[in-house]
Design an enzyme around this catalytic site. Structure first.
Site, PDB file in Angstrom:
ATOM      1  N   THR A   1       2.262   0.746   6.587  1.00 20.76           N
ATOM      2  CA  THR A   1       0.789   0.370   6.686  1.00 20.76           C
ATOM      3  C   THR A   1       1.131  -1.494   6.956  1.00 20.76           C
ATOM      4  OG1 THR A   1       0.196  -0.724   4.708  1.00 20.76           O
ATOM      5  CG2 THR A   1      -0.307   1.600   5.221  1.00 20.76           C
ATOM      6  N   THR A   2       0.222  -2.125   7.165  1.00 21.83           N
ATOM      7  CA  THR A   2       0.532  -3.628   7.519  1.00 21.83           C
ATOM      8  C   THR A   2      -0.640  -4.303   6.534  1.00 21.83           C
ATOM      9  OG1 THR A   2       0.810  -3.433   9.956  1.00 21.83           O
ATOM     10  CG2 THR A   2       0.232  -5.469   9.082  1.00 21.83           C
ATOM     11  N   HIS A   3      -0.622  -3.270   5.362  1.00 24.85           N
ATOM     12  CA  HIS A   3      -1.737  -3.723   4.136  1.00 24.85           C
ATOM     13  C   HIS A   3      -1.008  -4.393   3.102  1.00 24.85           C
ATOM     14  CE1 HIS A   3      -4.049  -0.048   5.675  1.00 24.85           C
ATOM     15  NE2 HIS A   3      -4.299  -1.084   6.808  1.00 24.85           N
ATOM     16  N   LEU A   4      -0.546  -5.729   3.516  1.00 25.81           N
ATOM     17  CA  LEU A   4       0.198  -6.544   2.605  1.00 25.81           C
ATOM     18  C   LEU A   4      -0.679  -7.283   1.829  1.00 25.81           C
ATOM     19  CD1 LEU A   4       2.774  -7.282   5.050  1.00 25.81           C
ATOM     20  CD2 LEU A   4       3.842  -6.212   3.051  1.00 25.81           C
TER      21      LEU A   4
ATOM     22  N   GLN B   1       0.833  -1.186  -0.156  1.00 29.40           N
ATOM     23  CA  GLN B   1      -0.107  -0.144  -0.135  1.00 29.40           C
ATOM     24  C   GLN B   1       0.765   1.402  -0.042  1.00 29.40           C
ATOM     25  OE1 GLN B   1      -3.475  -0.278   2.005  1.00 29.40           O
ATOM     26  NE2 GLN B   1      -4.008   1.300   0.165  1.00 29.40           N
TER      27      GLN B   1
END
Lengths: 592, 227
Positions: free
Chosen positions: A517-520, A346
């Site tokens: 972010t941790t939006h992998l 992201q």
């Protein structure tokens, strides 16, 4: 090596795993859920005031992955030596019951219809030549209309607060004008605007944009969900991201699903169980169960089952597929194979406005999912033609509560000193009078950005680590810079005494040391073509049909929105087809 | 078991503190709050370095209290005896290879080792360039040295760069100034009061839509201590 049996095994106790476990027990299956971390109960370690300790929480990672046991390696490009991600920073996967769904913030979106068919949308509007060389732009293989009932179901389970724009084709309120029609309203009204979000709402409107309340899985009122799980009203405590919500306001598997599941005699939860592999039969086309390491006894345990659901975090799902031999690993040189292909993240950059000294922004007040956003530069909502890039970003004020240590890390802005008296002065001024505006955007998939097994480093269980080959690419850098430039009119309308725009910098590689972010996403993507996807439109493995892989690993490219809403809808969608079709006649749901 | 031995025993166990262990830790720190702090990990020379360096990074000034008044070095010393200080929160498996800075920390040292090697190297560097250890330099020279550690390619040990040591020190200094006083820093909530952070209040139901004025209530610790 002892052996147990279940109808279905679910790996991971986060959102994806909990939704599948709930659906499968409802279907009458005996389900065993395996979670490598500890059990977590909000009533115990989530209780006020101990749970709101920033040092122990966000800084020392009370709820995050224990990197000392296993991590990933990261490099920016093929040919570089990937090195272990030794300290948590850029992204923060969870560990323990609830997974990342326990420490997330709560922003709860439905995917935009155009994003689900992005390849088709881009080609229809701008032609095939618009897609840059080396970009693997793909459709999901599922449409918004097909997913709508499951977006709706997830919102009702999560107790999501928001304001609708269109219900059954009729305009009903001041929601997001770019949002697709819904079959029903949000279960709860939108959260109140904190001050900075309200300032943004007014300024964005003055700038000619279309502000709306972020849909948030943080309850604006008391709520009981369809499972009978209860939530309390959010009190804007400011301890969402990285914490377990002591008010029971933020949706989590622990609060919204597991209390019901735990009472179900068909459901067994085994914690501190590190899944080593999915076991396959000699044909490699059928899973026989899984083998896990009991972290207390240090012994391997095998469970047999007819159905295996991988519901671990995005890259752990991909890692398990590679370790188990499910599907063909991606080979970037040959551009063949699918497991590890289309690994995405992201883009996010933060801009900042400073307001006059008599204006106190009270940034410690916040809620993880709440805020005000504009979608004017997200998805296909604007003309990409003149810009020549694919993708977009929502822009928002999402004040989740800035705690003191986090504030000290932000400091006084880009040009302020990093220590000494000048640092202190700028830090305090910024904390008291500034506000942050994020551009939180898409990240496309590329041929040379992928996941595979690392040739050198191993986890403490002797297995090769997962290797990430990732860097920011020209298309996404240009997208981010364009969208951020469009924040300028908002800054002017805010009456900022000064402001800075945060952008991705051309030539500056992805930095693993800074939280983004941790939006992998991606790595085992869904689709209609087994040559470009690891799982079909129902999230079923093409190669091993009794394995379903649920999570953001399914995203063919990264969208501008946060992933959890889409993950939850995909989980309910997949579960629905398992229940209505697969269980009656186990086999491929899509003919190969 | 003396309190000190008890804390030592707590420190080296699990990678994560259990709730019970944490409660014991808090009680032990609270019991010591009004006594002079006895360093557990740092030597007297290291302590002198840290007192001087943290006060330059975070000085007492018109904005508010500095590192010394906030008990920052005591905070860092206590942290060295936690799983964090011993490196238990990091992936510390071999092999250790260096690479570009953006791929992150790649040294075999836990925080406590970074300090031990880093302080020795920093004092050596100060003696070589100014004839005295850091703590005995005048303030302009201390600032000059810290700037050098932050920005110049200086080695403080075989593989430890000054930059990594400086960032470790800066990070832990800010944690000591701004974490809850239950961890031994942010003494009397001085860091929070200066910043305008209410701490453990964590309930703004009635202040969400009060637009513009400063929040009226003072800071409070998890322990119940107020400023």
């Amino acid at each position: 090596m002892s052996t147990m049996n279940a109808d279905a095994i679910v790996v991971g106790a986060g959102w994806a795993g909990s939704i599948l476990a709930k659906e499968l027990t409802e279907a009458g299956l005996k389900v065993i859920m395996l979670e490598r971390g500890p059990d977590r109960a909000t009533a115990v370690e989530g209780a006020y005031p101990d749970s709101i300790d920033e040092l122990r929480g966000a800084i020392r990672h009370r709820l995050f992955q224990d990197l000392s046991r296993t991590t990933v390696t990261i490099r920016n490009r093929i040919g570089q030596t990937a090195l272990p991600y030794r300290q948590l920073a850029a992204f923060l996967p969870g560990e323990g019951v609830g997974g990342a769904g326990l420490h997330w913030s709560g922003v709860h979106f439905r995917a935009a219809p155009d994003d689900l068919a992005l390849r088709s949308s881009v080609i229809a509007r701008y032609g095939q030549k618009f897609i840059p060389e080396g970009m693997n732009l793909q459709d999901y293989g599922v449409t918004y209309d097909e997913l709508e009932p499951f977006f709706d179901k997830a919102e009702k389970v999560f107790g999501t607060s928001g304001e609708a724009y269109k219900i059954n084709g009729k305009i009903v309120g001041n929601g997001n004008v770019f949002a697709p029609s819904r079959s029903d309203d949000f279960p709860l009204p939108p959260l109140k605007d904190v001050y900075t979000a309200n300032l943004f709402r007014k300024a964005a409107g003055e700038a000619g944009y279309h502000p709306y309340s972020l849909p948030a899985a943080n309850a604006s009122r008391q709520y009981t969900n369809p499972y009978g799980a209860q939530m309390g009203p959010c009190n804007f405590c400011g301890y969402c991201s990285g914490y377990d919500c002591y008010m029971y306001s933020k949706a989590s598997p622990n609060v919204n699903i597991l209390p019901v599941l735990r009472k179900d005699p068909n459901f067994t939860l085994i914690t501190r169980a590190h899944v080593m592999r999915v076991d396959l039969d000699s044909t490699k086309t059928r899973a026989t169960g899984v083998t896990y390491l009991d972290l207390d006894s240090d012994k391997e345990v095998s469970i047999t089952a007819d159905l295996v659901v991988l519901g671990a975090f995005q890259f752990h799902n991909v890692h398990l597929m590679l370790l188990s031999g499910i599907g063909k690993p991606y080979d970037a040189q040959k551009n063949e194979g699918v497991v590890g292909r289309n690994f995405v993240y992201q883009t996010i950059t933060t801009s900042r406005a400073w307001l006059p000294e008599n204006t106190f922004t009270n940034q410690f007040i916040g809620t993880g999912g709440g805020g005000v956003a504009i979608d004017n530069f997200n998805s296909m909502n604007f003309d990409h033609g003149p810009h020549g890039f694919v993708g977009g970003s929502p822009v928002w004020v999402n004040q989740a509560g800035v705690k003191a240590i986090a504030a000290s890390t932000i400091g006084g802005g880009k040009d302020a000193p990093r220590w000494g008296s000048g640092y202190k002065k700028a830090l305090v001024e910024t904390y008291r009078h500034a506000m942050a505006i994020d551009a939180h955007g898409s990240n496309m998939a590329y041929r040379d950005v992928f996941l595979d097994l690392d040739p050198t480093w191993k986890n403490t269980y002797g297995q090769p680590l997962l290797r990430m080959t990732f860097d920011w690419q020209d298309n996404d850098i240009r997208m981010n810079r364009y969208v951020v430039s469009q924040i300028e009119p908002i800054m002017k309308a805010l009456g900022a005494t000064k402001y800075e725009l945060g952008m991705l910098e051309p030539g500056k590689s992805f930095d693993t040391r800074i939280y983004q972010t941790t939006h992998l996403g991606g790595g085992a993507v869904m689709g209609d073509d087994p040559h470009t996807s690891a799982i079909n439109r129902y999230l079923q493995s093409w190669d091993v049909p009794n394995v379903f892989v649920i999570g953001s690993n399914a995203f063919p490219q990264g969208m501008g929105y946060n992933p959890t809403g889409m993950v939850a809808a995909l989980a309910y969608w997949s579960a629905h087809h398992i229940r209505t079709t697969y269980l009656k006649s186990p086999g491929p749901l899509v003919p190969v | 078991m003396t309190r000190r031995h008890f804390l030592m025993a707590l420190a080296g166990t699990a990678a994560f503190w259990t709730a019970d262990e944490f409660a014991d830790w808090r009680r032990a720190i609270a019991a010591e709050a009004d006594q002079a702090y006895t360093p557990r990990y740092f030597t007297p020379d290291e302590w002198r370095f840290l007192e001087a360096a943290t006060e330059q990074l975070f000085p007492e000034d018109a904005t508010g209290p500095g590192a010394k008044a906030l008990g920052v070095v005591g905070f860092i010393d206590r942290q060295m005896e936690t799983p964090y200080g011993r490196g238990s929160l990091w992936f510390m498996s071999e092999p250790f290879q260096q690479g570009p800075a953006n791929l992150g920390y790649q040294l075999p040292y836990a925080p406590r080792e970074i300090y031990r090697i880093g302080i020795a190297g920093a004092d050596r560097y100060c003696r070589d360039h100014h004839g005295h250890v850091f703590a005995d330099l005048d303030h302009p020279s201390q600032i000059e040295m810290l700037s050098a550690f932050e920005k110049l390619p200086i080695m403080l040990g075989d593989t430890l760069t000054a930059g990594i040591f400086f960032e470790q020190l800066r990070t832990n200094t800010l944690e000591g100034a701004f974490s809850d006083p239950i961890h031994g820093g942010n003494r009397h909530l001085g860091g929070w009061v200066m910043l305008g952070f209410p701490g453990a209040r964590a309930d703004f139901m009635d202040w969400v839509d009060q637009y513009g004025p400063a929040y009226p209530l003072g800071s409070v610790s998890i322990s119940g201590e107020t400023a």
